[in-house]
Every structure is written in structure tokens, then in C-alpha cells.
Scaffold this motif. Structure first.
Motif, PDB file in Angstrom:
ATOM      1  N   VAL A  26       6.289  -7.318   9.304  1.00 58.57           N
ATOM      2  CA  VAL A  26       5.803  -6.952   7.974  1.00 58.57           C
ATOM      3  C   VAL A  26       6.243  -8.023   6.974  1.00 58.57           C
ATOM      4  O   VAL A  26       7.417  -8.361   6.881  1.00 58.57           O
ATOM      5  CB  VAL A  26       6.344  -5.575   7.545  1.00 58.57           C
ATOM      6  N   MET A  27       5.269  -8.564   6.234  1.00 65.24           N
ATOM      7  CA  MET A  27       5.555  -9.634   5.272  1.00 65.24           C
ATOM      8  C   MET A  27       5.505  -9.149   3.822  1.00 65.24           C
ATOM      9  O   MET A  27       6.216  -9.672   2.968  1.00 65.24           O
ATOM     10  CB  MET A  27       4.547 -10.773   5.455  1.00 65.24           C
ATOM     11  N   ARG A  28       4.639  -8.156   3.568  1.00 63.97           N
ATOM     12  CA  ARG A  28       4.444  -7.756   2.165  1.00 63.97           C
ATOM     13  C   ARG A  28       4.165  -6.264   2.075  1.00 63.97           C
ATOM     14  O   ARG A  28       3.276  -5.743   2.746  1.00 63.97           O
ATOM     15  CB  ARG A  28       3.263  -8.540   1.571  1.00 63.97           C
ATOM     16  N   TYR A  29       4.943  -5.577   1.277  1.00 61.36           N
ATOM     17  CA  TYR A  29       4.732  -4.155   0.983  1.00 61.36           C
ATOM     18  C   TYR A  29       3.742  -4.083  -0.169  1.00 61.36           C
ATOM     19  O   TYR A  29       4.003  -4.617  -1.254  1.00 61.36           O
ATOM     20  CB  TYR A  29       6.066  -3.518   0.610  1.00 61.36           C
ATOM     21  N   ILE A  30       2.589  -3.467   0.041  1.00 56.06           N
ATOM     22  CA  ILE A  30       1.548  -3.478  -0.997  1.00 56.06           C
ATOM     23  C   ILE A  30       1.644  -2.245  -1.891  1.00 56.06           C
ATOM     24  O   ILE A  30       1.812  -2.363  -3.102  1.00 56.06           O
ATOM     25  CB  ILE A  30       0.141  -3.608  -0.368  1.00 56.06           C
ATOM     26  N   LEU A  31       1.534  -1.059  -1.296  1.00 56.51           N
ATOM     27  CA  LEU A  31       1.683   0.147  -2.117  1.00 56.51           C
ATOM     28  C   LEU A  31       1.965   1.355  -1.242  1.00 56.51           C
ATOM     29  O   LEU A  31       1.528   1.404  -0.080  1.00 56.51           O
ATOM     30  CB  LEU A  31       0.451   0.407  -2.992  1.00 56.51           C
ATOM     31  N   PRO A  32       2.685   2.343  -1.791  1.00 53.56           N
ATOM     32  CA  PRO A  32       2.931   3.570  -1.029  1.00 53.56           C
ATOM     33  C   PRO A  32       1.674   4.422  -0.989  1.00 53.56           C
ATOM     34  O   PRO A  32       0.884   4.423  -1.941  1.00 53.56           O
ATOM     35  CB  PRO A  32       4.048   4.261  -1.819  1.00 53.56           C
ATOM     36  N   LEU A  33       1.482   5.126   0.118  1.00 54.98           N
ATOM     37  CA  LEU A  33       0.385   6.094   0.243  1.00 54.98           C
ATOM     38  C   LEU A  33       1.048   7.462   0.235  1.00 54.98           C
ATOM     39  O   LEU A  33       1.504   7.940   1.264  1.00 54.98           O
ATOM     40  CB  LEU A  33      -0.394   5.855   1.543  1.00 54.98           C
ATOM     41  N   ARG A  34       1.150   8.049  -0.928  1.00 57.20           N
ATOM     42  CA  ARG A  34       1.967   9.260  -1.076  1.00 57.20           C
ATOM     43  C   ARG A  34       1.240  10.477  -0.517  1.00 57.20           C
ATOM     44  O   ARG A  34       0.697  11.299  -1.244  1.00 57.20           O
ATOM     45  CB  ARG A  34       2.361   9.455  -2.535  1.00 57.20           C
ATOM     46  N   GLU A  35       1.248  10.562   0.810  1.00 57.17           N
ATOM     47  CA  GLU A  35       0.621  11.683   1.511  1.00 57.17           C
ATOM     48  C   GLU A  35       1.667  12.283   2.438  1.00 57.17           C
ATOM     49  O   GLU A  35       2.199  11.615   3.304  1.00 57.17           O
ATOM     50  CB  GLU A  35      -0.575  11.189   2.337  1.00 57.17           C
ATOM     51  N   GLY A  36       1.955  13.574   2.250  1.00 51.47           N
ATOM     52  CA  GLY A  36       2.920  14.227   3.112  1.00 51.47           C
ATOM     53  C   GLY A  36       4.333  13.750   2.839  1.00 51.47           C
ATOM     54  O   GLY A  36       4.624  13.081   1.855  1.00 51.47           O
ATOM     55  N   GLY A  37       5.241  14.072   3.758  1.00 53.42           N
ATOM     56  CA  GLY A  37       6.639  13.770   3.540  1.00 53.42           C
ATOM     57  C   GLY A  37       7.088  12.456   4.130  1.00 53.42           C
ATOM     58  O   GLY A  37       8.239  12.048   3.961  1.00 53.42           O
ATOM     59  N   SER A  38       6.193  11.741   4.812  1.00 56.13           N
ATOM     60  CA  SER A  38       6.646  10.551   5.538  1.00 56.13           C
ATOM     61  C   SER A  38       6.494   9.250   4.734  1.00 56.13           C
ATOM     62  O   SER A  38       6.921   8.200   5.183  1.00 56.13           O
ATOM     63  CB  SER A  38       5.891  10.418   6.858  1.00 56.13           C
TER      64      SER A  38
END
Length: 258
Positions: A10-22
Motif C-alpha cells: 500500500v502506497m497511498r491511503y485515499i479515503l475511508p469507506l465508512r461502512e460497518g465497523g471494519s
């Protein structure tokens, strides 16, 4: 059939996908592709990753459309520039191997009112009854339409017996009453045909290959004294027993349709 997985970094964190608890996230890897990342530091930890891996590979073995799964390596320093403390903690606790699903750019959520091929619907219902996936419902379809085809995503809520890790034989023989909530059940009019089809493709060799994909670092559990190899054997025997007794969940699904 090649069931192996590539490993990316993994090189770049783009955005969180706020679905569920994970707290999955969209990220870019060193192969220049984008992935939906599932983190070992999330909700149900490595057991959710194992569910995603096993369920996804069984879907692939059945010839269903599923985004490519990859092992995604997360470096120890990766989250240090992240401003959100919750995400920073998630990344810190997810150092090492995580799981990524190839991001299907432009895909749209499946609309349950859209008519689906009865055999395809039956195969997906069969898959979810087999892997005991409680999360492909009208509320959360976990299906995408991409290039006019139906794609299966998110199998992390399957194999739920492993959260208690007791009496896998009983769970393997379960008729799986939750199938009554399945989004495709009403369209699954060819369950017997799907069962015959699945049994031509799935066997002990396939199960062994799939179980051997589980990384050893995902099997260092604190809630059991079993070795990683013994844990793998339980998953293997669960799938073997469940396939041999598929009549239990096929009949349950047919009954639920009625």
C-alpha cells in the motif's frame, strides 16, 4: 484454476469507506491500481479477513464475478501522517498483511428490483448458504453492477462459527435459517441445479488449496490453544462437511422461498 493471490504494498491511503465497523478504505498500491482495503486492525480483526478470503475464493471457484483479491502489505510507518486519530490507530494495528479487493471504478450498487438470471441468482444464494454469509440482504446487498454484470463483493460476514470457535460440526450441518433474508432468494428458482453445478466444481482439493492461502500471521489467535495448522484443518473440515450435506441448506432455502 489459479487460486493464488498477488501481494502488493500500500502506497497511498485515499479515503475511508465508512461502512460497518471494519472501516475499510480506498487505497492505491505499488502496482498503480486502487483497492478497497480490509484491515486486520478493524472490527473482527483477522477473522473477518479470513472470511473475506475463503468466501471470495469459493466464489471464484464457482465462476462468479468477484473483484481480484490481493494480500496488501502495510508498512509500520504508513499511518503516521494521518490526521484522524481513529484511522491512525486502525493503520497502526494493521501493520503487516491485510486484504484488498480491486476497486471497480464506476460500479453501482445492485438494485433488487432488477431481474437477475435465475441460475446466477441461485448460485449466489447457494454460495452464501454454503459459507454462512449473513450479510447479502435488501438492507445491504453487497452486490455491484459493473459493465452490465453482477459482481459479488464483501464476504466478511461469513463463516461466523469462527467467532465462538465451538462445535464446528454442528455449524457445518446447519440449514442456515438466515438465508430467508437473502436479497436474491425470490429469484433463485434453480437451487437444485446450482447445487449440482457447485458439486462439479468444489472438492477437497479445492478446499485444501483455499485454506492453505490463509497467512500464518492471521492464525496467531489468543482465544484458542490450537496451532495454525489445526485451525486450518477446522476450516477445511467445515467446508468438506458442509458440501457433503448441502441438502440441509438447499432445502432450507427452498422452504424459505415458499
Amino acid at each position: 484454476m489459479d487460486l493464488s493471490l498477488r501481494t502488493v504494498t500500500v502506497m497511498r491511503y485515499i479515503l475511508p469507506l465508512r461502512e460497518g465497523g471494519s472501516l475499510p478504505a480506498l487505497a492505491e498500491a505499488d502496482d498503480d491500481f486502487k483497492y478497497v482495503l480490509k484491515f486486520r486492525g478493524g472490527g473482527h480483526g483477522v477473522k473477518m479477513l479470513i472470511s473475506e478470503l475463503l468466501g471470495g475464493k469459493i466464489a471464484q471457484a464457482l465462476g462468479l464475478q468477484i473483484p481480484e483479491l490481493v494480500f496488501a502489505n502495510l508498512d509500520v510507518d504508513f499511518g503516521r501522517t494521518e490526521a484522524d486519530e481513529e484511522i491512525q490507530d486502525l493503520l497502526k494495528f494493521s501493520e503487516g498483511l491485510n486484504l484488498g479487493l480491486h476497486f471497480l471504478s464506476g460500479a453501482i450498487a445492485y438494485d433488487p428490483s432488477v431481474k437477475t438470471d435465475p441460475l446466477l441468482a441461485s448460485k449466489i444464494v447457494w454460495l452464501d448458504a454454503f459459507i454462512t454469509n449473513i450479510d447479502r440482504t435488501f438492507k445491504n446487498t453487497n452486490l455491484l453492477m459493473w459493465h452490465k454484470e453482477l459482481w459479488v463483493i464483501d464476504n466478511g460476514a461469513s463463516f461466523y462459527f469462527h467467532h465462538s470457535w465451538e462445535n464446528f460440526e454442528k455449524h457445518a450441518l446447519s440449514p442456515f435459517a438466515y438465508i430467508k433474508e437473502h436479497v436474491l432468494l425470490k429469484q433463485a428458482t434453480m437451487l437444485d441445479e446450482a447445487d449440482i453445478f457447485a458439486k462439479t466444481l468444489l472438492n477437497e482439493q479445492i478446499f485444501r488449496e483455499i485454506v492453505e492461502l490463509i497467512p500464518l500471521e492471521w492464525l496467531d489467535w489468543k482465544d484458542t490453544e490450537m496451532t495454525p495448522e489445526e485451525i486450518k484443518e477446522v476450516y477445511f473440515n467445515f467446508m468438506k462437511t458442509r458440501l457433503e450435506n448441502s441438502i440441509n441448506f438447499v432445502n432450507e432455502a427452498k422452504h424459505a422461498r415458499g
